[in-house]
Design an enzyme around this catalytic site. Structure first.
Site, mmCIF file in Angstrom:
data_model
loop_
_atom_site.group_PDB
_atom_site.id
_atom_site.type_symbol
_atom_site.label_atom_id
_atom_site.label_comp_id
_atom_site.label_asym_id
_atom_site.label_seq_id
_atom_site.Cartn_x
_atom_site.Cartn_y
_atom_site.Cartn_z
ATOM 1 N N LYS A 11 0.926 -1.084 0.067
ATOM 2 C CA LYS A 11 0.038 0.011 0.156
ATOM 3 C C LYS A 11 1.013 1.239 0.111
ATOM 4 O O LYS A 11 1.763 1.415 0.720
ATOM 5 C CB LYS A 11 -1.100 0.039 1.490
ATOM 6 C CG LYS A 11 -1.768 1.190 1.473
ATOM 7 C CD LYS A 11 -2.755 1.191 2.523
ATOM 8 C CE LYS A 11 -3.319 2.353 3.021
ATOM 9 N NZ LYS A 11 -4.164 2.037 4.069
HETATM 10 C C1 5RP Z 1 -2.353 5.023 7.513
HETATM 11 C C2 5RP Z 1 -3.073 4.199 6.822
HETATM 12 C C3 5RP Z 1 -4.433 4.813 6.384
HETATM 13 O O1 5RP Z 1 -5.388 3.347 6.529
HETATM 14 C C4 5RP Z 1 -4.279 5.329 5.178
HETATM 15 O O2 5RP Z 1 -3.696 6.553 5.009
HETATM 16 C C5 5RP Z 1 -5.618 4.821 4.224
HETATM 17 O O3 5RP Z 1 -6.401 6.313 4.609
HETATM 18 P P1 5RP Z 1 -6.638 7.490 3.706
HETATM 19 O O4 5RP Z 1 -7.159 7.155 2.409
HETATM 20 O O5 5RP Z 1 -7.525 8.344 4.584
HETATM 21 O O6 5RP Z 1 -5.387 8.010 3.448
HETATM 22 O O7 5RP Z 1 -2.816 3.309 6.574
HETATM 23 O O8 5RP Z 1 -1.095 4.514 7.505
#
Ligand code: 5RP
Length: 292
Positions: free
Chosen positions: A203
């Site tokens: 991610k």
């Molecule tokens: C923080 C994360 C959050 O889950 C991620 O940032 C997703 O949320 P957003 O779309 O609000 O950024 O992993 O570390």
């Protein structure tokens, strides 16, 4: 007891027909174990190859973020429209009904908050992930953070080892931090480090320039976080571009639950990710659903 006398001799052996050996649809994951593939196939649609994960784990570093003050009121109504939910164990147990049967991407690392230094983290027990029926384990990896790079990479490798023992795949999350830039050079380096150390999915963030460099240099699927709340049209455009440039999905939070119409927004994001809607089409869908 089976009755040996009535055991009919089998005769349909398909002699001459080679046994079907299916491939696997997710990039870089063809050689992992059956249980892991089964879990990933619950998160990523085998039909589109993509996923819409709903992230609401922000509280573990940010406390009651706007839109997450009462998760029972704001997030529970969204659950049925997500392919997977990403959250912490405390919220899962205390608020999320176990009747939705959504695959869980469990926030598996924790340790510090925005009030001190981010990313000084440890891992949960793997038995806890099994008890919660997690389909994916997620930990933060702070590549380039002088204080916590080594610690968080060690966390990732440990998480991969523990998950592998129980057939649970791992999600490496490229960390947030004030000093960490989000350009293609950094994001491809950080994401590649996650994949090299065993993450089955990474991610990271979308970047305007050369995002394809990120998706092409990482051998496993990439999902993008949404980041700070944008106008809905812009967030849909970002999701479209990310998928168009090789991402396998989104793991989005604030751009959904802070939207004026979260269900409409989630459905519009789904249309982009699974059905290839262009940003204008998806925005039109959002507006139509919002006004219903
Ligand atoms: C923080 C994360 C959050 O889950 C991620 O940032 C997703 O949320 P957003 O779309 O609000 O950024 O992993 O570390």
């Amino acid at each position: 007891m089976p009755d040996n006398d009535s055991n009919v001799q089998g005769k349909n052996y398909g002699i001459g027909i080679p046994q079907k050996t299916e491939g696997y649809f997710l990039k870089g994951n063809a050689h992992i174990d059956w249980g892991m593939k089964d879990r990933l196939s619950r998160i990523f649609s085998p039909k589109s190859g993509h996923t819409v994960m709903l992230a609401f784990d922000h509280g573990y570093i940010m406390g009651p973020t706007s839109g997450l003050e009462r998760i029972d009121l704001t997030i529970t109504p969204l659950l049925e429209y997500a392919d997977c939910i990403m959250c912490c164990r405390g919220i899962l147990r205390s608020v999320i009904p176990p009747t939705y049967n959504k695959p869980i991407s469990l926030r598996y690392s924790a340790g510090s908050t925005i009030l001190t230094y981010l990313n000084d983290e440890c891992l949960l027990d793997v038995e806890e992930a099994v008890r919660l029926n997690a389909s994916l384990l997620a930990c933060m990896v702070a590549v380039g953070d002088p204080k916590h790079e080594a610690l968080t990479i060690r966390n990732l490798t440990k998480m991969v080892d523990l998950g592998t023992r129980y057939g649970i795949p791992s999600l490496g999350v490229t960390a947030v931090g004030k000093e960490l830039v989000r350009d293609a050079r950094y994001l491809s380096l950080a994401s590649r480090v996650c994949a090299e150390n065993g993450a089955h999915v990474v991610k990271t963030y979308y970047c305007e320039e050369n995002f394809e460099q990120v998706t092409n240099s990482v051998p496993v699927p990439i999902v993008i976080a949404g980041g700070k709340k944008l106008p809905e049209r812009d967030a849909l455009e970002m999701a479209y571009r990310a998928i168009d440039q090789g991402a396998a999905g989104v793991d989005m939070g604030r751009n959904i639950f802070q939207s004026d119409a979260p269900i409409a927004m989630l459905k519009a994001v789904r249309a982009v990710v699974h059905e290839g809607f262009k940003p204008d089409q998806a925005f039109e869908l959002y507006q139509t659903l919002k006004n219903q």
